[in-house]
Design an enzyme around this catalytic site. Structure first.
Site, PDB file in Angstrom:
ATOM      1  N   GLY A  41       3.528  -3.640  41.109  1.00 27.64           N
ATOM      2  CA  GLY A  41       4.375  -3.877  42.266  1.00 27.64           C
ATOM      3  C   GLY A  41       5.688  -4.522  41.865  1.00 27.64           C
ATOM      4  N   CYS A  42       6.670  -4.474  42.754  1.00 33.61           N
ATOM      5  CA  CYS A  42       8.021  -4.957  42.432  1.00 33.61           C
ATOM      6  C   CYS A  42       8.058  -6.477  42.290  1.00 33.61           C
ATOM      7  CB  CYS A  42       9.021  -4.464  43.463  1.00 33.61           C
ATOM      8  SG  CYS A  42       8.578  -4.803  45.181  1.00 33.61           S
TER       9      CYS A  42
END
Length: 337
Positions: free
Chosen positions: A134-135
């Site tokens: 995920g970012c």
């Protein structure tokens, strides 16, 4: 040439993937799947690609490819693979969260590998299936991995991290509408953001015993040690995090640790000058800055949420899986001023 298929290619991460892969020297894009846009030119959705490609969105899917990218919503990647069997020889890179956690990595007789190169580079090189991080998770893990590698993470980690509006995806919502987001700032999912889980598992991989062992859920156990307040910024893309921990290291020792840890990794840089978000926007870089204040170590990190936090990292993983130069197709430039 590596034959590529992309599912979910009309969204933000799909668009970024197309922008990178169109000019990747070792890639042929076989199909860009989007059922809702089938028959339309890619540039009809991703307007900036006008003049770069005549590729058309397709509703079709087939396994006559070498690697499949899944740029679909959380929960949809697993559903897609259950409904559309993929040939065993095809490598898969999933940008959703469906296969990131240890309890959910199984796909058939094989396992998804967590695709953070700065943590799992050698495993990624041998992997058939990759769960792209995920970012927020990418940004925060990169800020903390060197400390974890030496067992130096304390019991409490404090994080404030701000993301741009593209972090919410392409579908409009109440908190992504321009008139609400512009000139505004807000916090959300404080102390319970879903990325806490993958962050905690990665830190525990390097610093054994970091993740508490008890009957609570993984998210609750992660939140016992990681105090994470995510914020929505009024900019389009990027993540800027400010993290502090108690540390006995002096500033020079901290820099030596971080510079040594990231020396083999071409996209993560340690800056002795203060940093800002514009240094990384439209690049696959992550840039870290350290400061010591009393007994506290301040760690600042800037990344682009759509590139190093998503599609750029997915291409980085593809390069590793196929034995290419890790930087292939990713020599991207920041926006500067």
């Amino acid at each position: 040439m590596i034959r590529v298929g992309i599912v979910g290619s009309a969204g933000y991460t799909g668009g970024e993937l197309l922008r990178v892969l169109i000019y990747h020297p070792e890639v042929e894009i076989v199909f860009a799947n989007s059922a809702s846009n089938a028959g339309n030119k890619v540039y009809a959705v991703h307007n900036d690609l006008f003049g770069d490609t005549e590729l058309t969105f397709s509703a079709d899917f087939h396994s006559d490819i070498d690697v499949l990218f899944l740029c679909v919503g959380h929960g949809d990647a697993r559903k897609f693979l259950e409904a559309n069997p993929v040939a065993d020889r095809v490598k898969i890179i999933d940008l959703s969260q469906d296969y990131r956690l240890r309890a959910n990595t199984a796909y058939g007789e094989k396992q998804f590998i967590y695709g953070l190169p700065e943590l799992n580079k050698e495993a990624i090189k041998k992997a058939q299936y990759i769960a792209n991080p995920g970012c927020f998770a990418t940004n925060i893990q990169l800020a903390l991995l060197p400390l974890a590698s030496k067992g130096l993470l304390p019991d409490q980690i404090h994080i404030h991290a701000t993301t741009g509006s593209t972090g919410a995806g392409q579908k409009p919502g109440a908190t992504t509408h321009f008139s609400w987001r512009n000139n505004n700032l807000s916090a959300y999912k404080s102390f319970e953001h879903q990325h806490l889980q993958e962050i905690a598992e990665s830190l525990d991989q390097l610093q054994k015993g970091f993740l508490p062992v008890n009957s609570a859920s993984l998210l609750e156990r992660a939140a016992e040690k990681i105090n994470f307040v995510p914020q929505r910024g009024d900019f389009t893309r990027g993540i800027f995090s400010a993290i502090y921990v108690a540390s006995d290291l002096n500033e020079e020792q901290a820099y030596e640790l971080y510079e040594s840890y990231y020396a083999p990794h071409p996209f993560t840089w340690v800056s002795r000058a203060n940093i800002d978000l514009k240094q990384v926007v439209n690049t696959n870089k992550s840039i870290i800055h350290l400061e010591k204040h009393g007994n506290k170590l301040l760690i600042l990190n800037a990344t682009d949420n759509l590139l190093k936090g998503a599609s750029g990292q997915a291409v980085q993983n593809m390069n590793l899986m196929f034995g290419l130069n890790e930087r292939a197709g990713l020599n991207l430039k920041s926006v500067g001023f």
